[in-house]
Design an enzyme around this catalytic site. Structure first.
Site, PDB file in Angstrom:
ATOM      1  N   LYS A  13       0.834  -1.210   0.000  1.00 55.00           N
ATOM      2  CA  LYS A  13       0.000   0.000   0.000  1.00 55.00           C
ATOM      3  C   LYS A  13       0.872   1.265   0.000  1.00 55.00           C
ATOM      4  CE  LYS A  13      -2.054  -1.346   3.847  1.00 55.00           C
ATOM      5  NZ  LYS A  13      -1.411  -2.662   4.053  1.00 55.00           N
ATOM      6  N   ARG A  89      -9.892   0.581   8.721  1.00 54.50           N
ATOM      7  CA  ARG A  89      -9.498  -0.792   8.995  1.00 54.50           C
ATOM      8  C   ARG A  89     -10.588  -1.571   9.714  1.00 54.50           C
ATOM      9  NH1 ARG A  89      -3.678   0.161   8.995  1.00 54.50           N
ATOM     10  NH2 ARG A  89      -2.586  -1.795   9.211  1.00 54.50           N
ATOM     11  N   ARG A 128      11.721  -5.722   4.615  1.00 53.50           N
ATOM     12  CA  ARG A 128      11.483  -4.270   4.500  1.00 53.50           C
ATOM     13  C   ARG A 128      12.454  -3.475   5.376  1.00 53.50           C
ATOM     14  NH1 ARG A 128       5.637  -1.870   5.435  1.00 53.50           N
ATOM     15  NH2 ARG A 128       5.758  -3.063   7.359  1.00 53.50           N
ATOM     16  N   ARG A 161      11.219  -2.097  11.025  1.00 49.98           N
ATOM     17  CA  ARG A 161      10.134  -1.768  11.942  1.00 49.98           C
ATOM     18  C   ARG A 161      10.004  -2.830  13.030  1.00 49.98           C
ATOM     19  NH1 ARG A 161       4.933  -0.101   8.404  1.00 49.98           N
ATOM     20  NH2 ARG A 161       3.942  -1.449   9.932  1.00 49.98           N
ATOM     21  N   ARG A 172      -0.818  -9.471  13.029  1.00 51.02           N
ATOM     22  CA  ARG A 172      -1.359  -8.437  12.133  1.00 51.02           C
ATOM     23  C   ARG A 172      -2.233  -9.068  11.048  1.00 51.02           C
ATOM     24  NH1 ARG A 172       4.127  -5.861  10.585  1.00 51.02           N
ATOM     25  NH2 ARG A 172       3.006  -4.645   9.033  1.00 51.02           N
TER      26      ARG A 172
END
Ligand code: AP5
Length: 222
Positions: A13, A89, A128, A161, A172
């Site tokens: 996203k 969400r 990431r 992160r 998640r």
């Protein structure tokens, strides 16, 4: 144009938003980034959000809705169009967003659902790296920075992160399936949903999307 970006963690996203920001000149509003900024600045909101984010759970609706309401009503920059990344969400967030947008007579144009498979998601989140300085997103294999651990854009340090570890990624995903999947149905019922195959390369995803926008424009749909 006013867009919502929906999809599981790691669907891309933020990456797609960075591409659309360039091509469509839209403001990128990410509730994840906003909450991390609050945490970095040690604000009340940041302190409340930290416990939820670290565990991979959703921050309470009222807190996130307040942040978005302030942004959409108070920030002049968003008047020319924006992308909401990671919001709504929950169904409550989607309903409240419609209420806010109804008040300012600015309905959404599209809800983009980025569909990605689990192995792709795990590979993407595991690799990431994010810049501490400007927030640019890299990936150790898919999009490596030119110099190790250094941002190509601003030279800032790249970090992983805290919620990009295997256990939190799993939480998640569970949270996404339980709370956010119903939001997809919500926009489908409104005829605003556009489904994208997010396993594909991000430029390819962007290309498909631009084609859809152009075709809809010709048909005067938006
Ligand atoms: P948030 O920051 O929104 O995290 P998320 O939804 O889990 O999404 P991510 O940022 O992890 O993934 P992304 O889809 O943006 O992927 P990206 O483009 O970076 O939220 C974090 C937390 O904040 C939540 O868990 C929650 O606690 C809280 N929160 C936020 N909003 C909330 C809300 N509305 N309500 C309640 N709580 C909220 O890509 C990932 C990696 O893959 C990158 O390395 C990238 O380079 C690579 N990549 C991306 N696309 C491709 C591609 N097409 N091909 C190859 N590599 C790719």
């Amino acid at each position: 144009m006013r867009l919502v970006l929906l999809g599981p963690p790691g669907a891309g996203k933020g990456t797609l938003a960075a591409l659309l920001k360039e091509s469509l000149n839209l403001v990128h509003i990410s509730t994840g980034d906003m909450l991390r900024e609050e945490m970095k600045n040690g604000t009340d909101i940041g302190r409340q959000a930290k416990g939820f984010i670290d565990k991979g759970e959703l921050v309470p609706d009222d807190l996130v809705i307040r942040l978005i309401e302030q942004k959409l009503i108070g920030d002049k920059q968003v008047r020319h169009g924006y992308m909401l990344d990671g919001f709504p969400r929950t169904r409550k967030q989607a309903e409240d967003l419609d209420r806010i947008l109804g008040q300012i007579h600015q309905p959404l144009d599209y809800a983009l659902y980025m569909e990605a498979t689990l192995p792709v998601i795990i590979q993407r989140l595991g690799g990431r790296r994010v810049c501490r300085g400007c927030g640019a997103v890299f990936h150790v294999h898919n999009k490596p920075s030119r110099k190790k651990n250094m941002c190509d854009v601003c030279g800032g340090e790249l970090y992983q992160r805290a919620d990009d570890n295997e256990a939190t990624i799993r939480t998640r995903m569970d949270v996404y399936l339980k709370n956010t999947r119903p939001v997809i149905e919500y926009y489908k019922a409104q005829g605003k949903l556009e489904k994208l195959d997010a396993d594909k390369d991000s430029e390819e995803v962007q290309g498909v999307l631009m084609q859809t926008f152009n075709e809809d424009r010709k048909l005067n749909k938006h």
